[in-house]
Design an enzyme around this catalytic site. Structure first.
Site, PDB file in Angstrom:
ATOM      1  CG  HIS A 227       8.984 -12.473   1.079  1.00  0.00           C
ATOM      2  ND1 HIS A 227       7.749 -12.070   0.671  1.00  0.00           N
ATOM      3  CD2 HIS A 227       9.056 -13.794   0.832  1.00  0.00           C
ATOM      4  CE1 HIS A 227       7.104 -13.131   0.192  1.00  0.00           C
ATOM      5  NE2 HIS A 227       7.863 -14.181   0.287  1.00  0.00           N
ATOM      6  NE  ARG A 238      -2.510  11.273  -3.848  1.00  0.00           N
ATOM      7  CZ  ARG A 238      -1.560  12.075  -4.369  1.00  0.00           C
ATOM      8  NH1 ARG A 238      -1.027  13.014  -3.635  1.00  0.00           N
ATOM      9  NH2 ARG A 238      -1.179  11.935  -5.609  1.00  0.00           N
ATOM     10  CG  ASP A 285      12.026 -16.704  -0.159  1.00  0.00           C
ATOM     11  OD1 ASP A 285      11.683 -17.892   0.013  1.00  0.00           O
ATOM     12  OD2 ASP A 285      11.343 -15.886  -0.795  1.00  0.00           O
ATOM     13  CB  ALA A 318      10.970 -18.699  -8.243  1.00  0.00           C
ATOM     14  N   GLY A 319      12.129 -17.227  -5.068  1.00  0.00           N
ATOM     15  CA  GLY A 319      13.109 -17.469  -4.020  1.00  0.00           C
ATOM     16  C   GLY A 319      14.470 -16.936  -4.428  1.00  0.00           C
TER      17      GLY A 319
END
Ligand SMILES: [Zn+2]
Length: 390
Positions: A227, A238, A285, A318-319
């Site tokens: 993910h 940078r 997910d 959360a997912g």
């Protein structure tokens, strides 16, 4: 029985075939051609899907549950319910994915998932019942960075050792096909090379790594990223960090949650441009709440609140409740990718990333007849598994 499926278009997905003829016998594709080039097979029953598109069944290499089932808790006997739900969204194969839990709980979950995978492999014909099959296990944890753990409970995170990796492997009876690991953890490089030698797709993620460490992980055998952008040290022009490596190194594939919540649509587009049609992979997910009403759900040991399509635990994402067909449609809306490109990221690219493209992710003679029937707008009309379900 011999069945000839016809439609308006077919995505292999490397090619687009107009007026396709897909002949299936005993659950396998025996012939794939264009009706304009060949006569329609005789002695076959013909099933015509009109203006629809035939595409390989989606392959989700990162998912935690759905239809109310949590894969850390579900028994092998309960999995068909999830399998039917996934098939209704075009998925025919998936990797049950763990979350960081106490090790003894994880070992038990791995044993149950191994049962489910072995059962699905030995019993491919289910009297016309269509369901997605678990094809291998994705270990998301316990080898994750404390700093980038997301909602994985800190008390369940473990420093990587080959010994612990081997006990997870044994508990899963060798069905681990994917491992998400933070390469900066002490001992990670050894586990990366050990897992890669066993044919596991090692994926860097949940990581605060700087670019050189991420690059060392690739040298040690990592070949994918989990993910992208989420639970990663943020990209700075940078101080590019792990994301700089993931986006710029053509040796690795990478996946992304294209729900428009985890990653803003313009950044989804940047990701697709960076990884390209060969290396971008879509995942969901998804958690147990997928396909269910808003409310409180489990993600392994974590309690998750779901409201308006957003899953959170103490304020952290959360997912998701994303389905793969929606992810595919989102990609066509967030970018200039065609439906075929988006389908490829949910099928062949996923199968290639995990080393399973010999059997999955593509429509070709000799492959199992696992495909989904899409409307021109990418809505799932039907899903066929082993030639059944039409
Ligand atoms: Zn996950």
């Amino acid at each position: 029985m011999k069945i000839a499926f016809t439609a308006s278009r077919l995505f292999t997905p490397l090619e687009e075939i107009l007026h396709p003829l897909l002949v299936v016998e005993d659950g396998r594709i025996t012939e794939l051609s264009s009706i304009t080039g060949n006569a329609v097979a005789t002695n076959a029953r013909t099933v015509d899907f009109g203006d629809a598109i035939l595409a390989p069944g989606f392959f989700d290499i990162h998912m935690h549950g759905g239809a109310g089932l949590d894969l850390m808790r579900a028994s092998a006997a309960e999995l068909p319910r999830l399998g039917r739900f996934l098939a209704s969204h075009g998925v025919t194969g998936y990797f049950p994915t763990t979350v960081a839990a106490p090790l003894d709980e994880t070992y038990k979950a791995l044993g149950r998932l191994a049962d489910a995978i072995e059962q699905a492999a030995s019993d491919t014909r289910r009297n016309g019942e269509v369901q997605a099959h678990p094809l291998g296990i994705h270990l998301e944890g316990p080898f994750l960075s404390h700093k980038r753990r997301g909602v994985h409970p800190p008390e369940n995170l473990v420093e990587p050792t080959s010994k612990i990796f081997d006990s997870l492997w044994q508990a899963a009876r060798g069905h681990v096909r994917m491992l998400t690991i933070a390469p900066e953890l002490p001992g990670a490089m050894e586990v990366i090379s050990e897992a890669a030698q066993r044919g596991v797709c090692v994926s860097i993620g949940h990581s605060d790594a700087e670019l050189p460490i991420a690059r060392d992980a690739v040298a040690a055998g990592a070949r994918h990223a989990t993910h992208t952008f989420n639970a990663m040290r943020p990209l700075d022009h940078r101080d590019p960090g792990i994301i700089g490596e993931v986006l710029s190194d053509d040796r690795i594939t990478a996946d992304l949650i294209a729900d428009g919540i985890h990653v803003a649509p313009p950044v989804v587009k940047v990701f697709l441009q960076a990884k390209g049609q060969d290396r971008a992979v879509l995942i969901t997910d998804a958690i147990s709440a997928t396909g269910m009403p808003d409310g409180r759900y489990h993600l392994g040991p974590i309690e998750v609140d779901v409201k308006d399509g957003k899953c959170t635990s103490n304020g952290s994402l959360a997912g998701s409740v994303l389905t793969m067909d929606r992810a595919v449609r989102n990609v066509t809306q967030f970018s200039n990718w065609s439906l075929r490109d988006a389908v490829r990221a949910a099928t062949l690219n996923a199968a290639r990333a995990v080393g399973m493209s010999e059997q999955f992710g593509m429509l070709a003679a000799g492959h199992a007849a696992n495909f989904t029937v899409l409307s021109p707008a990418g809505e799932v009309i039907k899903t066929i598994v082993a030639g059944e379900g039409f």
